[in-house]
Design a protein around this motif. Sequence first.
Motif, short mmCIF file in Angstrom:
data_model
loop_
_atom_site.label_atom_id
_atom_site.label_comp_id
_atom_site.label_asym_id
_atom_site.label_seq_id
_atom_site.Cartn_x
_atom_site.Cartn_y
_atom_site.Cartn_z
N LYS A 24 0.83 -1.21 0.00
CA LYS A 24 0.00 0.00 0.00
C LYS A 24 0.87 1.26 0.00
CE LYS A 24 -4.43 -1.38 1.95
NZ LYS A 24 -5.11 -1.65 3.21
N ALA A 25 1.88 1.24 0.86
CA ALA A 25 2.77 2.40 0.95
C ALA A 25 3.51 2.62 -0.36
CB ALA A 25 3.76 2.20 2.10
N TYR A 26 3.96 1.51 -0.92
CA TYR A 26 4.67 1.56 -2.20
C TYR A 26 3.79 2.19 -3.28
CZ TYR A 26 7.06 -0.22 -6.38
OH TYR A 26 7.69 -0.33 -7.58
N ARG A 84 1.02 4.01 -2.79
CA ARG A 84 0.62 5.37 -2.47
C ARG A 84 1.71 6.35 -2.88
NH1 ARG A 84 -1.22 5.01 3.16
NH2 ARG A 84 -2.78 3.57 2.33
N ALA A 85 2.94 5.94 -2.67
CA ALA A 85 4.06 6.80 -3.06
C ALA A 85 4.07 7.06 -4.56
CB ALA A 85 5.38 6.14 -2.64
N ARG A 86 3.42 6.19 -5.29
CA ARG A 86 3.34 6.36 -6.76
C ARG A 86 1.96 6.85 -7.21
NH1 ARG A 86 7.01 3.57 -4.88
NH2 ARG A 86 9.02 3.39 -5.94
N GLY A 87 1.21 7.39 -6.26
CA GLY A 87 -0.06 8.01 -6.62
C GLY A 87 -1.20 7.03 -6.82
N VAL A 88 -0.98 5.78 -6.41
CA VAL A 88 -2.04 4.78 -6.60
C VAL A 88 -2.74 4.51 -5.28
CG1 VAL A 88 -2.56 2.43 -7.35
CG2 VAL A 88 -0.73 3.71 -8.48
N ARG A 89 -3.96 5.01 -5.15
CA ARG A 89 -4.70 4.85 -3.90
C ARG A 89 -5.76 3.77 -4.03
NH1 ARG A 89 -3.76 8.60 -0.05
NH2 ARG A 89 -2.02 9.89 -0.70
N ARG A 90 -6.27 3.58 -5.22
CA ARG A 90 -7.32 2.58 -5.45
C ARG A 90 -6.83 1.61 -6.52
NH1 ARG A 90 -11.41 4.80 -7.74
NH2 ARG A 90 -13.04 3.55 -6.78
N PRO A 91 -5.91 0.73 -6.13
CA PRO A 91 -5.23 -0.08 -7.16
C PRO A 91 -6.19 -0.98 -7.95
CG PRO A 91 -4.69 -0.86 -4.95
CD PRO A 91 -5.44 0.42 -4.77
N CYS A 92 -6.05 -0.93 -9.24
CA CYS A 92 -6.71 -1.87 -10.14
C CYS A 92 -5.61 -2.65 -10.85
CB CYS A 92 -7.56 -1.14 -11.17
SG CYS A 92 -9.06 -0.48 -10.45
N MET A 93 -5.67 -3.97 -10.73
CA MET A 93 -4.63 -4.83 -11.29
C MET A 93 -4.84 -5.00 -12.79
SD MET A 93 -3.67 -8.64 -9.94
CE MET A 93 -5.02 -9.54 -10.69
N LEU A 94 -3.75 -4.88 -13.52
CA LEU A 94 -3.80 -5.09 -14.98
C LEU A 94 -2.78 -6.15 -15.33
CD1 LEU A 94 -4.79 -4.20 -17.82
CD2 LEU A 94 -2.98 -2.47 -17.79
N ILE A 95 -3.25 -7.30 -15.78
CA ILE A 95 -2.34 -8.36 -16.22
C ILE A 95 -2.16 -8.22 -17.73
CG2 ILE A 95 -2.02 -10.86 -16.46
CD1 ILE A 95 -1.91 -10.02 -13.57
N LEU A 96 -0.92 -8.14 -18.16
CA LEU A 96 -0.63 -8.11 -19.59
C LEU A 96 0.27 -9.29 -19.94
CD1 LEU A 96 0.13 -4.27 -20.10
CD2 LEU A 96 -2.03 -5.49 -20.47
N GLY A 97 0.00 -9.90 -21.08
CA GLY A 97 0.83 -11.04 -21.51
C GLY A 97 1.11 -10.93 -23.00
N TRP A 98 2.38 -11.10 -23.34
CA TRP A 98 2.77 -11.03 -24.76
C TRP A 98 3.35 -12.36 -25.21
CZ3 TRP A 98 3.86 -7.37 -21.06
CH2 TRP A 98 3.33 -6.09 -21.25
N HIS A 99 3.00 -12.79 -26.41
CA HIS A 99 3.57 -14.00 -27.01
C HIS A 99 4.41 -13.59 -28.21
CE1 HIS A 99 -0.04 -16.64 -25.50
NE2 HIS A 99 0.52 -15.93 -24.55
N GLY A 100 5.47 -14.35 -28.46
CA GLY A 100 6.27 -14.03 -29.63
C GLY A 100 7.24 -15.13 -29.98
#
Lengths: 551, 551
Positions: free
Chosen positions: B340-342, B344-360
């Motif tokens: 949370k502290a980490y 908040r320090a980056r301006g994220v108070r209401r975290p929404c998780m985004l999973i990204l996956g790339w194939h190649g």
Amino acid sequence: MCHTVAVTERIDHTLRGSWTPVAGSLPPHALRWLRERIGLGDVRTPARAPQVPESLLSDPAKAALGEVVGPGYVRVDRDSRLGRAGGLSYVDLLRQRGDGGLAVPDAVVLPASPEQVVDVLKACVEHDVAVVPFGGGTSVVGGVTALRGDKAAVIALDLHRLDRLVSVDPVSRLAVLQAGLPAPRAERLLAAHGLTTGHVPQSYERATIGGFAATRSAGQASSGYGRFEDMVEGVRLATPVGEWRLGGAPASAAGPDLKRVVVGSEGVLGVITEVSLRVRPRPAVERYEGFVVDGWERGSAAVRRLAQRRVLADVTRLSDVDETAVSLALAGGWKTNALKAYLRARGVRRPCMLILGWHGASKAEVARRRAETLRGVRLVSLGKALGEAWRHGRFNGPRQRDALLGLGVCVETLETATHWSRVSELRAAVREALVDALGDCLVMCHISHAYETGASLYFTVLAARDAADPVGQWQVAKAAASEAITGLGTISHHHAVGTDHAPYLEAEVGGLGLDVLASVKRTLDPTGVLNPGKLLVGDFTRAGLASPGDR
Amino acid sequence: MCHTVAVTERIDHTLRGSWTPVAGSLPPHALRWLRERIGLGDVRTPARAPQVPESLLSDPAKAALGEVVGPGYVRVDRDSRLGRAGGLSYVDLLRQRGDGGLAVPDAVVLPASPEQVVDVLKACVEHDVAVVPFGGGTSVVGGVTALRGDKAAVIALDLHRLDRLVSVDPVSRLAVLQAGLPAPRAERLLAAHGLTTGHVPQSYERATIGGFAATRSAGQASSGYGRFEDMVEGVRLATPVGEWRLGGAPASAAGPDLKRVVVGSEGVLGVITEVSLRVRPRPAVERYEGFVVDGWERGSAAVRRLAQRRVLADVTRLSDVDETAVSLALAGGWKTNALKAYLRARGVRRPCMLILGWHGASKAEVARRRAETLRGVRLVSLGKALGEAWRHGRFNGPRQRDALLGLGVCVETLETATHWSRVSELRAAVREALVDALGDCLVMCHISHAYETGASLYFTVLAARDAADPVGQWQVAKAAASEAITGLGTISHHHAVGTDHAPYLEAEVGGLGLDVLASVKRTLDPTGVLNPGKLLVGDFTRAGLASPGDR
């Protein structure tokens, strides 16, 4: 796969002169060349005024239609009717020039709204009138031929008054456009919002939004923007039994995708009055460039690799050796011997021209995409001028054809698509069929639409016209080509079915396919007023190619 | 649009512990949290053995079917029948646990070839037997419920013996696969050719190729590989009136795309026996990474920008605040306060998780594509471990549900899709409807499929189960959610219609849409043996949610 380093060399400016788009006429050297190549005599064939029969629209029908759209929008004058008498196929043009019987609608009706279209259809059911939906009239497969079927009269339902950009959702990048909008006007309206459809077929200057949807059109930039059917998110269809609206989500699993039943229905199941389209920001930068590859096989393999790597340019267009030669000859600006030497020095003996075009928001983006496309493909660049020349001349096909028509040339195009493993076999089969049927002729071919699994093949045919039976001459050749296509590819990749391909549809979709289409038609158009003789042929056309003269 | 420099920071390793995929059981801390959150009592609800009625399959019918497939492949034993009694919806599972009436097929028939499927259908017509096509049995919308309709008996037509990779065209990147192939086996067969479909839905471990086509499935990597319907180039459909084959070109304008009538037809128009699929090289490298964004609105705007710039990762999955909190809680490895502290320090108070996956094909290609995706998007990276954790747990949903089921939890998912401008409105409406219906409950949501014009919304709901009427409890909530969806989005983005969504189909495709589907059904299945009560509801289900108990 080819993993060599890209060889994209820039041709020296001294090798070429200026590229001039050819519009409306042929330069003398091209004409000389053509005379030699296809054995063309010095026959000028002036057009004769076609006969326009009396209108068969009854007074009660006329009154009923006038009540819906206003009396001034039910037109029975000669010019209005003649202006909607068929499309732009070679045979259409011959008929319009007085060769063979021309099917002329009994009236032209111009509704002003989707609601009026429904009411027009209801009036037509009541008064036994067939309806041919008419947009730009650019069909090259008989899709707008004014056939009456078993009805007492036939009207051309001209949709040009449905010309509104209904709404724009800039967040979702969606626009609702009315069916009668000609493509250039649709683009101007979208441009005011910074948007574009990106849909630019050769018929662009005249064709309409509704026609694109009704025929499953594919534009020259389909590699970048997709086929028109892939842009359609929603449709509004007027039918004799009421209005049908579909769409509302970017994707769905709510049963079969019924929107796809409407798209491509060619006015046989209903009249498309509005479409909801996925749109994109207008590109700030467009870059077109000409390349050559040595031989058709290498060329098509290169396009295949680009498609399968999913790095196609937005415009990707590979000409075969014959089309390349003609393109260069027609352009006239190339110093032919110097060019040959230049190419030979680079291992290119049988040049196949490849036009690539990239669109983007910035020069940097276009440069990045260009680099991605060209990575690992062996191409020789002839520079931007060749690409730009193609772009400027991209809509000139019809005008060049008009010029050739007046010179006694039999000139037509046809197209198909198949999987990569059959592309060369199909190309050879169609060429052979055409040469067998026409004798001395020139058959050119290009790929203009590429997919991961296959590509389109677009043929242009030139031969000396048989003055005694010009329509029959082409119908024999077209039948031969269609037979060659059947079983190897689709009977049409983007021209649709109309009258001309209807006899071949069963081979492609099966008897059950025709039964399914017929059952949908019975549901939406129980009395069969909609566009008789197209797509689903009735008995009067089932035996062979539809001919208005047979009615 | 966001043109700021990308902020993709890597989380310090000290911030997190080890990610352990949760499979089959809940860790104690998660259970404690859940009890508090949804007011769950300490009720264990052991399963009761469901009742299996006598088979109603007549001896002549059994003999006729045995003649087609061999007597050993017509099974009427309890286990065979119970094993094909419905799918995997929450209500299905309740019924299988003894809550409410379970619809059990009268027999299981296992044909060995597409030809046998046609003959089975003909025998069923003759003997008045309804047919439920059955693949992996993973429907969550009642698509494989063994309803008899007005027939004398019902069989589950189990397609598992149709398990061949029929052919591969490596040049065109096409593979013909039989319908009964479970996805993992299909992938193993394709892997021998270096190929993959790339289609990985949550049902992957059990679902079949035919089921994917019949339901318009969308996999977790749909952003990269497309929806299953976009991979289908050809289909082979068994119907009571014969076989219908479609396909043969990468694209076509030969009338409406009839293949799209078959895809998504849910066994109601015929039984898909083979599909021809566009396939791709198996990726040599896959990279998954977890990010967070501050709040749902920013998160969905970021996904929209990626989709509209056409630089989506192959897997793109945005969780809302609640789903993010639960994901982190379930994972259990995070040092919550430090994280949370980490953030908040980056301006994220209401975290929404985004999973990204790339194939190649290579690390370099994946790195290039990752850079393209992340250019100009403001995301905080939580590193690869979070992405890998998601990947390892991606099929665990059903197992977690089983665990929750045993703990007295009402747990179900539902999904929809809409245009970007309505995504947040639709999410709020569905949440509100569910909370209104269920009271104390947890509603989580994610976007897992993004398009240029919109996105899917996938909801997971947890509440304390109403022990007195668990089926009714959920049906009320599902109806409320479905009503909320109607008019704002599609009733299903990738789960299909089945019984559960059938009452809402008319609102989406119109009365004419239902009429068109019915006319196609009458053509292909004139006596109505195929999958009664699904997609197109008959009178016996039209009044409300289909319930086998009502039969």
